[in-house]
Design an enzyme around this catalytic site. Structure first.
Site, PDB file in Angstrom:
ATOM      1  N   CYS A  85       1.621  11.084  -8.473  1.00 17.16           N
ATOM      2  CA  CYS A  85       0.750  12.039  -7.778  1.00 17.16           C
ATOM      3  C   CYS A  85       1.573  12.912  -6.818  1.00 17.16           C
ATOM      4  CB  CYS A  85      -0.379  11.295  -7.064  1.00 17.16           C
ATOM      5  SG  CYS A  85      -1.777  12.358  -6.623  1.00 17.16           S
ATOM      6  N   HIS A 182      -2.707   7.917 -11.039  1.00 15.75           N
ATOM      7  CA  HIS A 182      -2.368   6.658 -10.361  1.00 15.75           C
ATOM      8  C   HIS A 182      -2.392   5.489 -11.351  1.00 15.75           C
ATOM      9  CE1 HIS A 182      -2.288   8.032  -6.159  1.00 15.75           C
ATOM     10  NE2 HIS A 182      -3.192   8.907  -6.544  1.00 15.75           N
ATOM     11  N   GLU A 184      -1.546   2.479 -10.677  1.00 18.04           N
ATOM     12  CA  GLU A 184      -1.764   1.219  -9.974  1.00 18.04           C
ATOM     13  C   GLU A 184      -3.234   0.828  -9.881  1.00 18.04           C
ATOM     14  OE1 GLU A 184      -1.117   4.331  -6.633  1.00 18.04           O
ATOM     15  OE2 GLU A 184      -0.722   4.087  -8.771  1.00 18.04           O
TER      16      GLU A 184
END
Length: 526
Positions: A85, A182, A184
């Protein structure tokens, strides 16, 4: 500066709300990862000697001249880099590309990324489905308002969004990668696979972040830095100090190591029993018990401010340990069960690359007390500490015991702390814990406790109206205690606990349940 030889992924934090989640995702792969601020020094970067570097997301815009950036040294040490990002935008900007702010074309939430080429090391053959045009698609989670306008030299666009914005870039020669989403978060379905591809396949990290290796490395480090010095451990009886005690036990000689346990009169329910059982099992540990209940409770008389209560408790602990260090002779190290969440919350997430910090003024100690601080488990999250505890042979019920805060019940009794309030709260807490165990709910909750409110509410006993104290019950679920959700305990269970409390603890007339999450609330009330 000496280099650290441990396998490591270094996460450079630009202020993302997901940084700690990213850290956990890498560690879940069995790979050690560490977080440092974006303004990391060259010396520290070199000393950490990472296998790879990840730039986190962040709230800034690289188009702002005051935004966070990264030292050019990072690009010269020759390790793979993954920008996520804002981290991808940093990568583009500092490699010669251009970023443009488009507030009306930002991408937030669920999105699809079309893969333009499968011939790459980061996401080759990773996709969620094939669209009608025959292109592979990743389902991802985005949160950005800036876009890549021009690409830096040497990079190739590998993925684009539905809005034709650049979402994945790769420079295979330099092993630099950027993703605008993202990986994660769980919403990015192949996120963990992407992180594994980067950490294992590209960075060549070995899977060594497991209890057997962690314990071996910690013991080796303690042996090396402590040598023949004497150590005193601030022993609270919680899982963090229990694990620290066992690590010290296996690392140094019996004569070098003393545990000091202080009963301050503020201990949570069953703390004394837990410590007694531990002492019986590990009789070869030298544990000094100090009864200082009156000293602490007397000092807290009339004090209602929570920060003032913490300071008073901390000051007395320092005085006690200063006296013990003086009496025990030749103590060079003060050991503590500090864990990674403590380090993060203190704003020192990358203050040192080692587990040792030398201080002449530790935790309020006078500068004349020459003592060094030993924190063997400061790189571990709570769940990792628990796994280490199981590996070292601690019983499951001990490992899963709910944590008690350092100040104990002083921050679970709002306002002034009195001995009678402590006794009431312990009885209430005992009922709550007993019912959680009876209902097989204890291990489904990460933390549960009662809070004493210094307000009285009307109740009816027999035919009489009486004003008595109010109790709050709190139960939360969390992975790392950095964020938390309140637990939806069954109404029948809450009803049973409430009835027992108001019937068995005569000083209480009302029980309420806390349904606040962290953030905005904290786990503890003070």
């Amino acid at each position: 500066m000496k280099q650290c030889t441990r396998q490591c992924i270094l996460i450079i934090d630009f202020g993302s709300q997901y940084t700690q989640l990213l850290l956990r995702r890498i560690r879940e792969l069995g790979i050690y990862a560490k977080v440092c601020d974006w303004n990391i020094s060259q010396d520290l970067l070199v000393s950490l000697n990472p296998n790879g570097i990840i730039f986190s997301g962040g709230p800034d815009s690289v188009t702002n001249k005051h935004s966070s950036s990264i030292s050019k040294v990072v690009f010269k040490i020759g390790v793979p880099i993954l920008g996520i990002c804002y981290g991808m935008q940093i990568l583009v900007s500092q490699c010669g590309g251009n970023i443009r702010s488009v507030s009306n074309k930002g991408e937030f939430g669920y999105a699809q990324v079309e893969i333009l080429s499968q011939k790459n090391t980061l996401i080759g053959n990773l996709y969620d489905y094939i669209n009608d045009q025959g292109h592979c698609v990743l389902e991802v989670w985005m949160s950005h308002k800036d876009i890549v306008e021009t690409m830096p030299q040497g990079f190739t666009v590998i993925g684009i969004t539905e809005n034709q914005q650049i979402a994945i870039i790769i420079n295979e020669k330099c092993r630099w990668y950027g993703i605008q989403f993202h990986p994660e978060v769980t919403h990015t379905k192949k996120g963990k696979d992407i992180l594994k591809r980067f950490a294992v396949d590209i960075c060549r990290c070995e899977v060594t972040w497991k209890p057997v290796y962690i314990v071996k490395n910690i013991i080796k480090t303690i042996k090396k830095v402590v040598g023949q010095d004497r150590v005193v451990l601030a022993f609270s009886g919680g899982i963090d100090s229990l694990v620290t005690a066992l690590l010290l036990k296996y690392a140094i000689n019996h004569e070098q190591f003393v545990c000091v346990f202080v009963n301050n009169g503020l201990l949570c329910c069953n703390e004394i029993n837990r410590i007694s059982n531990f002492c019986k099992k590990y009789q070869d540990l030298n544990i000094i018990h100090l009864s200082e209940e009156k000293r602490f409770l007397s000092a807290l008389t009339g004090v209602i401010d929570p920060e003032e209560k913490r300071k008073i408790i901390g000051k007395i602990f320092v005085e006690i340990f200063q006296a013990q260090i003086s009496q025990l002779k030749n103590i060079k190290w003060l050991a503590q069960g500090t864990i990674y969440s403590d380090v993060i919350e203190s704003g020192m997430s990358c203050a040192s690359a080692n587990i040792i910090k030398s201080h002449h003024n530790v935790g309020g100690f006078p500068s004349s007390v020459n003592i060094q601080l030993l924190e063997p488990i400061k790189d571990l999250f709570k769940d990792e500490v628990r796994n280490i505890g199981l590996y070292l042979g601690l019983p499951l019920n001990v490992v899963n015991q709910y944590p008690c805060p350092g100040p104990g019940m002083a921050i679970r009794i709002l306002g002034e702390v009195r001995e009678e309030y402590c006794n009431i709260l312990r009885r209430v807490d005992y009922i709550f814990m007993e019912e959680l165990n009876k209902s097989d709910l204890y291990n489904t909750v990460d933390q549960a406790f009662a809070v004493f409110l210094p307000v009285q509410s009307v109740g009816v006993q027999g035919d009489q109206r009486k004003y008595k104290w109010v109790i709050v019950l709190r139960a939360i679920e969390t992975e790392d205690f950095m964020t938390a959700q309140w637990v939806r305990l069954p109404y029948t269970f809450l009803n049973k606990v409430s009835n027992r409390i108001v019937n068995e603890v005569e000083e209480v007339s009302r029980v309420v349940y806390d349904i606040s999450c962290k953030p905005p609330a904290t786990i503890e009330w003070e």
